[in-house]
Enzyme design. Structure first.
Site, mmCIF file in Angstrom:
data_model
loop_
_atom_site.group_PDB
_atom_site.id
_atom_site.type_symbol
_atom_site.label_atom_id
_atom_site.label_comp_id
_atom_site.label_asym_id
_atom_site.label_seq_id
_atom_site.Cartn_x
_atom_site.Cartn_y
_atom_site.Cartn_z
ATOM 1 N N GLY A 197 44.475 39.684 39.138
ATOM 2 C CA GLY A 197 44.112 38.955 37.915
ATOM 3 C C GLY A 197 45.373 38.697 37.096
ATOM 4 N N GLY A 248 47.831 41.771 37.060
ATOM 5 C CA GLY A 248 48.511 42.039 38.316
ATOM 6 C C GLY A 248 49.548 40.970 38.641
ATOM 7 N N PHE A 299 39.146 32.970 15.235
ATOM 8 C CA PHE A 299 38.272 33.772 16.089
ATOM 9 C C PHE A 299 37.735 34.911 15.243
ATOM 10 C CE2 PHE A 299 38.031 34.471 20.892
ATOM 11 C CZ PHE A 299 37.780 33.139 21.154
ATOM 12 N N ASP A 307 36.232 49.534 40.277
ATOM 13 C CA ASP A 307 36.713 50.385 41.368
ATOM 14 C C ASP A 307 37.971 51.171 40.963
ATOM 15 O OD1 ASP A 307 34.833 48.724 42.484
ATOM 16 O OD2 ASP A 307 36.269 47.559 43.647
ATOM 17 N N GLN A 350 31.639 46.807 24.901
ATOM 18 C CA GLN A 350 31.290 45.709 24.008
ATOM 19 C C GLN A 350 30.125 44.878 24.552
ATOM 20 O OE1 GLN A 350 34.042 42.165 23.186
ATOM 21 N NE2 GLN A 350 34.052 43.265 21.252
ATOM 22 N N HIS A 353 28.060 41.339 23.985
ATOM 23 C CA HIS A 353 28.150 40.027 23.338
ATOM 24 C C HIS A 353 26.739 39.599 22.952
ATOM 25 C CE1 HIS A 353 29.148 35.861 22.545
ATOM 26 N NE2 HIS A 353 30.417 36.186 22.611
ATOM 27 N N LEU A 400 28.192 33.869 29.674
ATOM 28 C CA LEU A 400 28.584 33.855 28.267
ATOM 29 C C LEU A 400 28.328 32.507 27.603
ATOM 30 C CD1 LEU A 400 30.159 35.457 26.028
ATOM 31 C CD2 LEU A 400 32.180 34.234 26.819
ATOM 32 N N GLU A 453 30.843 32.155 21.110
ATOM 33 C CA GLU A 453 30.624 32.198 19.678
ATOM 34 C C GLU A 453 30.739 30.810 19.051
ATOM 35 O OE1 GLU A 453 32.393 36.062 18.672
ATOM 36 O OE2 GLU A 453 33.254 34.981 16.985
ATOM 37 N N ARG A 503 30.279 40.110 16.090
ATOM 38 C CA ARG A 503 29.533 40.239 17.339
ATOM 39 C C ARG A 503 28.579 41.423 17.380
ATOM 40 N NH1 ARG A 503 34.055 39.027 22.003
ATOM 41 N NH2 ARG A 503 34.289 36.857 21.432
ATOM 42 N N HIS A 561 29.875 42.869 27.805
ATOM 43 C CA HIS A 561 30.912 41.841 27.867
ATOM 44 C C HIS A 561 32.303 42.396 28.170
ATOM 45 C CE1 HIS A 561 32.835 38.068 27.210
ATOM 46 N NE2 HIS A 561 33.417 38.404 26.076
ATOM 47 N N GLU A 595 42.357 45.305 31.789
ATOM 48 C CA GLU A 595 41.052 45.815 31.357
ATOM 49 C C GLU A 595 40.701 47.158 31.990
ATOM 50 O OE1 GLU A 595 37.927 42.881 31.164
ATOM 51 O OE2 GLU A 595 36.404 44.388 30.728
ATOM 52 N N ARG A 614 36.920 45.611 20.695
ATOM 53 C CA ARG A 614 37.965 44.624 20.970
ATOM 54 C C ARG A 614 37.703 43.340 20.205
ATOM 55 N NH1 ARG A 614 38.222 39.929 24.944
ATOM 56 N NH2 ARG A 614 35.979 40.071 24.704
ATOM 57 N N SER A 617 42.166 40.545 24.657
ATOM 58 C CA SER A 617 42.321 41.149 25.982
ATOM 59 C C SER A 617 43.149 40.255 26.898
ATOM 60 C CB SER A 617 40.982 41.464 26.616
ATOM 61 O OG SER A 617 40.107 40.407 26.424
ATOM 62 N N LEU A 618 43.027 38.947 26.751
ATOM 63 C CA LEU A 618 43.888 38.086 27.560
ATOM 64 C C LEU A 618 45.342 38.364 27.226
ATOM 65 C CD1 LEU A 618 42.338 34.523 27.883
ATOM 66 C CD2 LEU A 618 42.373 36.397 29.504
HETATM 67 C C1 LIG Z 1 32.972 35.505 30.346
HETATM 68 C C2 LIG Z 1 34.182 36.162 29.780
HETATM 69 C C3 LIG Z 1 35.005 35.472 28.924
HETATM 70 C C4 LIG Z 1 36.149 36.078 28.410
HETATM 71 N N1 LIG Z 1 36.903 35.368 27.533
HETATM 72 C C5 LIG Z 1 37.997 35.972 26.987
HETATM 73 C C6 LIG Z 1 38.786 35.265 26.050
HETATM 74 O O1 LIG Z 1 38.521 34.117 25.725
HETATM 75 N N2 LIG Z 1 39.848 35.902 25.508
HETATM 76 C C7 LIG Z 1 40.185 37.171 25.854
HETATM 77 O O2 LIG Z 1 41.171 37.685 25.330
HETATM 78 N N3 LIG Z 1 39.460 37.843 26.759
HETATM 79 C C8 LIG Z 1 38.369 37.283 27.333
HETATM 80 N N4 LIG Z 1 37.620 37.986 28.234
HETATM 81 C C9 LIG Z 1 38.124 39.262 28.758
HETATM 82 C C10 LIG Z 1 39.257 39.018 29.777
HETATM 83 O O3 LIG Z 1 38.934 37.894 30.563
HETATM 84 C C11 LIG Z 1 39.509 40.186 30.727
HETATM 85 O O4 LIG Z 1 39.611 41.355 30.002
HETATM 86 C C12 LIG Z 1 40.793 40.013 31.520
HETATM 87 O O5 LIG Z 1 40.832 38.770 32.162
HETATM 88 C C13 LIG Z 1 40.995 41.118 32.552
HETATM 89 O O6 LIG Z 1 42.119 40.824 33.346
HETATM 90 P P1 LIG Z 1 42.680 41.878 34.398
HETATM 91 O O7 LIG Z 1 43.908 41.274 34.975
HETATM 92 O O8 LIG Z 1 42.818 43.188 33.750
HETATM 93 O O9 LIG Z 1 41.556 42.015 35.495
HETATM 94 P P2 LIG Z 1 40.771 40.954 36.398
HETATM 95 O O10 LIG Z 1 41.123 39.567 36.099
HETATM 96 O O11 LIG Z 1 39.357 41.346 36.326
HETATM 97 O O12 LIG Z 1 41.340 41.229 37.850
HETATM 98 C C14 LIG Z 1 41.032 42.392 38.554
HETATM 99 C C15 LIG Z 1 41.644 42.309 39.916
HETATM 100 O O13 LIG Z 1 41.506 43.568 40.585
HETATM 101 C C16 LIG Z 1 41.083 43.374 41.896
HETATM 102 N N5 LIG Z 1 40.340 44.557 42.344
HETATM 103 C C17 LIG Z 1 39.345 45.198 41.702
HETATM 104 N N6 LIG Z 1 38.893 46.233 42.458
HETATM 105 C C18 LIG Z 1 39.630 46.230 43.590
HETATM 106 C C19 LIG Z 1 39.637 47.028 44.763
HETATM 107 N N7 LIG Z 1 38.786 48.033 44.954
HETATM 108 N N8 LIG Z 1 40.536 46.728 45.726
HETATM 109 C C20 LIG Z 1 41.394 45.690 45.584
HETATM 110 N N9 LIG Z 1 41.413 44.910 44.498
HETATM 111 C C21 LIG Z 1 40.552 45.175 43.516
HETATM 112 C C22 LIG Z 1 40.249 42.124 41.854
HETATM 113 O O14 LIG Z 1 40.213 41.507 43.113
HETATM 114 C C23 LIG Z 1 41.018 41.284 40.832
HETATM 115 O O15 LIG Z 1 42.033 40.563 41.482
HETATM 116 C C24 LIG Z 1 36.467 37.404 28.754
HETATM 117 C C25 LIG Z 1 35.636 38.100 29.596
HETATM 118 C C26 LIG Z 1 34.473 37.513 30.070
HETATM 119 C C27 LIG Z 1 33.529 38.334 30.884
#
Ligand SMILES: Cc1cc2nc3c(=O)[nH]c(=O)nc-3n(C[C@H](O)[C@H](O)[C@H](O)COP(=O)(O)OP(=O)(O)OC[C@H]3O[C@@H](n4cnc5c(N)ncnc54)[C@H](O)[C@@H]3O)c2cc1C
Ligand code: SF4
Ligand code: FES
Lengths: 254, 567
Positions: free
Chosen positions: B13, B16, B121, B215, B234, B236, B246, B249, B280, B345, B369, B380, B385-386
């Site tokens: 994500g 990473g 926001f 995981d 959290q 929503h 989603l 808002e 929220r 959420h 996250e 949050r 979080s982005l």
């Molecule tokens: C609908 C929605 C809208 C959102 N909108 C916003 C926003 O507008 N602004 C904001 O700040 N935040 C927002 N958020 C929150 C934000 O999107 C996330 O917190 C953030 O993208 C998480 O990123 P990450 O890189 O930590 O994890 P992720 O993007 O979730 O990536 C996780 C990665 O880990 C890998 N992985 C997981 N388990 C394993 C495993 N066992 N083995 C190998 N790989 C694994 C997955 O394949 C993936 O590649 C939103 C969330 C949701 C649900």
């Protein structure tokens, strides 16, 4: 309400189709129907999924002979005949099995990509073409301290192409890809065009040149299936036409 | 097969991929392992935007935003549970992170003057949220992936990490199941970064991608790391009834109103001033109460009515929302109200990590996250979080680069042993016959979490909920799969996910039961007030001899003194 699903795995002489009676639920999507199949009938059914909200591009498959996202396609609308998409016919969407479109939803893997198992295809070649066009923003001027300034109108134009989720629906819908597996295909070309129209990238012409090869821009026959099936409203055919026009003009001038 | 890297990143994500680029900048040998293609990571779904005090848009009184304002809003939003040193770091680095993405090619939405646009926001004193239409995550993730693939950084796609490998109290790698072949691979690394995202799917109603099963935190817990503040989840207020996608808002921002079954605009009763635009948590609780008291619709939802905005405004301002309602609920908001209900959420809690992403297990780092560096505390703010993913993706990578300099790779033996035990475990699962199916058990667990650890919590209910979790943990040992194949066995993946989810469910439950106060997202009907005297502290959960232990550690306070959180 039935699901007719393509099944294949290594070792099978030929694919088969399984039919499954769905338990109806309101606004059920094809993806949900597949989960029902997996949970109630056969947990070995393989298909890709992630966001279930039509944003990640994972779940494209051939549904009633049209490449689309399973998570965005409602079973009931299909049965009612509301989701017809008129695309130019090509061999890969010819008849494979008899089915009743008023009773059944036919789900098959995306054409033009090798099937690994059931609905899961090997996306290798698709991403190979993506890498081939080198989709990396590389402006020739040094980075300023802050952001590069951009006209909001230019952003709107760019968004048409940045919206691509790389689902490969267009790749699967393209008759040219079917005939010529070396054609870069609509998705890679639309992606390249996105960099071409990025006003921050000043080296404009060299961008288009990356696909200035027989299997690049020039291979397109303008069927337009890509524009019609794209779940994100990206118009690859339009991009290709514009690129071809720009390259022709350049060549004439030179 | 054993692969060797300086740095192994679990998760493709935003976190990473940002980390992978930084590791590659440093000339180190890094790789990404992800259970889905990186572009299918949940980050791609983020809509609203990324907070950074660029100050491109002035505040209401004409003043310019600053990182300090951002920090204040974040700490207040966190109900004072965030660590203020971590928040400072986040907010100071946020503008750089947004500009970096711009330089890499992200197409941010723009103001008339061509600068990056920023919108207001919830919980923020300034228009601070940078956005790329309502596809911010999509745009940022595609940009990072373009660079990762351009630099040919190795990505092990569709590899499901099955265990972390430790040697002498240090994390030295992991094992992963290659989905397509069913083969178990070993990875040996000087450092492992966990960037595996949230665990929203332990709840039955969630806006998260289906793959958000948490995981990473479960793997880390088993390997000896600690989890922090897991009880803070959290919810929503407006997720689409049925799929819980989603509904931003923004729909209420544009003038949408919430109505109960009697057509009553109930938010007037709960929040007379801000009405439908209250924070929220307030709106979510109000909807939940309406439903509980029988004023919702059958199935448990209320209506979000946009019809009075008119077709023109809806198609111009809320095209995405309209499309979602049509595609996923068969409802066109121009003609009919949209059925909505609250849903899980965001996971504030996660792997306990310090300000550099280091965990209690040397060699293991965490960010994004899945981690709890504690910038969100008990709640949050949208858009935070982005920015956390890209800021800490880079910063934690920098710390790792520093730390691995003098390290050498351990030998292969422990990884070999881990491959063997993983294979044995998988064979054991596949051999089982006649037990219950994995899917039914998962539903019992997710329903239990929503019913007992949802928006309103109370001791008795939570006790029952915890008992249920323990019961399901027992049952899961007898689950059997029909599919006995090694290759591409998704039922097996679902089972492995479920095992981890049950651990996290227990951690949430234990944290929530022990926290006898209400703070941020954690609302106890039996302890309705915040209790700084006893609970201004982080919950830690660890695993010793297969038993979970709860302990606490202090919050890092700073210039912002805890006050009552009023909006
Ligand atoms: C609908 C929605 C809208 C959102 N909108 C916003 C926003 O507008 N602004 C904001 O700040 N935040 C927002 N958020 C929150 C934000 O999107 C996330 O917190 C953030 O993208 C998480 O990123 P990450 O890189 O930590 O994890 P992720 O993007 O979730 O990536 C996780 C990665 O880990 C890998 N992985 C997981 N388990 C394993 C495993 N066992 N083995 C190998 N790989 C694994 C997955 O394949 C993936 O590649 C939103 C969330 C949701 C649900
Ligand atoms: S252009 Fe459209 S159909 Fe083609 S890959 Fe992109 S999103 Fe999919
Ligand atoms: S599951 Fe993401 S597009 Fe369908």
């Amino acid at each position: 309400m039935k699901l007719k699903v393509y099944r294949y795995h290594e070792g099978m002489a030929a694919p088969r189709y399984d039919t499954f009676q769905l338990v109806p639920s309101p606004a059920m999507t094809v993806l949900e129907a597949l989960f029902q199949f997996q949970e109630k009938l056969d947990d070995s059914l393989a298909f890709r999924y992630s966001c279930r909200g039509a944003v990640c591009g994972t779940c494209a498959m051939l549904i009633n002979k049209v490449p689309r996202l399973a998570c965005r396609t409602q079973v009931e609308s299909l049965l009612k005949g509301n989701l017809k998409v008129a695309i130019a016919p090509y061999p890969a969407i010819g008849e494979t099995v008899p089915w009743d479109p008023e009773e059944e939803v036919l789900v098959e893997p995306l054409p033009h990509l090798p099937v690994i198992r059931d609905l899961i295809v090997d996306m290798g070649i698709f991403f190979q073409y993506y890498r081939f066009i080198a989709p990396v923003f590389r402006p020739s001027d040094p980075d300023p301290e802050k952001e590069r300034i951009m006209d909001p109108a230019a952003v709107k134009k760019l968004e048409t192409y940045t919206n691509c989720v790389l689902c490969a629906a267009c790749h699967a819908a393209c008759p040219v890809v079917g005939q010529n597996p070396e054609y870069l295909g609509p998705a890679a070309l639309a992606k390249l065009y996105r960099f071409h129209v990025d006003p921050r990238d000043v080296e404009e012409d060299s961008t288009l040149k990356r696909a200035d090869i027989p299997n690049g821009w020039w291979a397109c026959d303008l069927y337009g299936n890509c524009n019609r099936v794209c779940p994100k409203g990206v118009p690859p055919r339009t991009a290709i036409e514009k690129a071809v026009a720009a390259l022709n003009k350049e060549k004439k001038e030179a | 097969m054993i692969h060797h890297y300086d740095v192994l990143i679990i998760g493709g994500g935003l976190t990473g991929l940002r980390a992978a680029l930084r590791v590659s900048d440093a000339g180190l040998n890094g790789a990404v392992v992800s259970k889905v293609h990186p572009l299918r990571s949940h980050s791609v779904a983020a809509q609203g935007g990324m907070n950074a005090s660029l100050g491109n848009v002035k505040g209401e009184d004409g003043t310019k935003d600053s990182w300090k304002n951002h920090a204040y809003d974040t700490v207040k939003g966190s109900d004072y549970l965030a660590d203020q040193d971590a928040v400072e770091r986040l907010c100071r680095e946020a503008p750089t992170a947004v500009i970096e993405l711009e330089h890499m090619g992200t197409v941010w939405s723009r103001l008339a003057d061509g600068k990056i646009a920023q919108r207001p926001f919830g919980g923020a004193g300034f228009p601070r949220t940078c956005y790329a239409a309502d596809r911010t995550g999509h745009n940022a993730l595609h940009t990072l992936y373009e660079h990762v693939s351009g630099r040919q950084i190795p990505v092990y796609e569709e590899f499901f990490v099955t265990s972390l490998v430790t040697k002498d109290g240090r994390c030295i790698g992991c094992t992963a199941l290659e989905l397509m072949t069913g083969q178990v691979h070993g990875f040996l690394a000087k450092a492992v970064l966990m960037a595996s995202g949230g665990f929203g799917r332990i709840f039955n109603k969630s806006t998260n991608a289906l793959i958000n099963t948490g995981d990473g935190p479960a793997l880390a817990l088993r390997a000896g790391a600690l989890l922090k503040d897991m009880e803070f989840v959290q919810f929503h207020p407006t997720t689409l009834y049925g799929t819980n996608i989603l509904i931003t808002e923004g729909a209420r921002g544009e003038g949408g109103i919430l109505l109960n079954q009697n057509g009553e605009r109930f938010m007037e009763r709960y929040a007379p001033n801000s009405v439908d635009l209250a924070p929220r948590d307030v709106v979510a609780r109000s909807i939940e109460q309406e439903i509980a008291e029988g004023r919702g619709y059958d199935g448990g939802y209320v209506h979000l009515d946009l019809r009075h905005l008119g077709a023109a405004r809806i198609t111009e301002r809320l095209p995405g929302i309209r499309q979602i309602a049509i595609d996923f609920a068969g409802v066109d908001p121009i003609q009919d109200p949209v059925p909505v209900q609250p849903g899980q959420h965001y996971s504030m809690g996660g792997i306990d990590a310090d300000i550099n992403g280091a965990t209690a297990l040397p060699g293991l780092y965490a960010a994004g996250e899945c981690a709890c560096i504690s910038v969100h505390g008990a709640n949050r703010l949208g858009g935070n979080s982005l920015v956390e993913t890209v800021v800490f993706g880079r910063l934690v990578a920098e710390k790792i680069i520093e730390d691995v300099e003098e390290m050498t790779l351990a030998n292969d033996e422990p990884v070999k042993a881990a491959i063997k035990s993983t294979n044995d475990r998988i064979e054991g699962i596949l051999r089982r016959e006649g037990g219950e199916l994995v899917f039914g058990i998962k539903d019992v667990m997710t329903n239990n979490m929503s019913n007992k650890f949802g928006i309103f919590r109370e001791k008795q209910k939570m006790r029952e909920g915890l008992d249920e979790i323990k019961k399901i943990q027992e049952q899961v040992g007898h689950v059997s799969l029909q599919n006995k194949e090694r290759k591409l066995n998704q039922a097996l993946i679902r089972f492995l996910e479920l095992e981890g989810m049950l651990l996290l469910a227990e951690a949430v439950a234990r944290g929530a039961l022990a926290r006898e106060e209400s703070r941020g997202s954690h609302k106890r009907t039996d302890y309705p007030e915040r209790d700084d005297l006893n609970f201004l502290k982080h919950t830690l959960v660890g695993l010793r001899d297969d038993t979970m232990h709860v302990s606490y550690k202090p919050v890092t306070l700073g210039v912002f003194e805890p006050r009552e959180r009023v909006y």
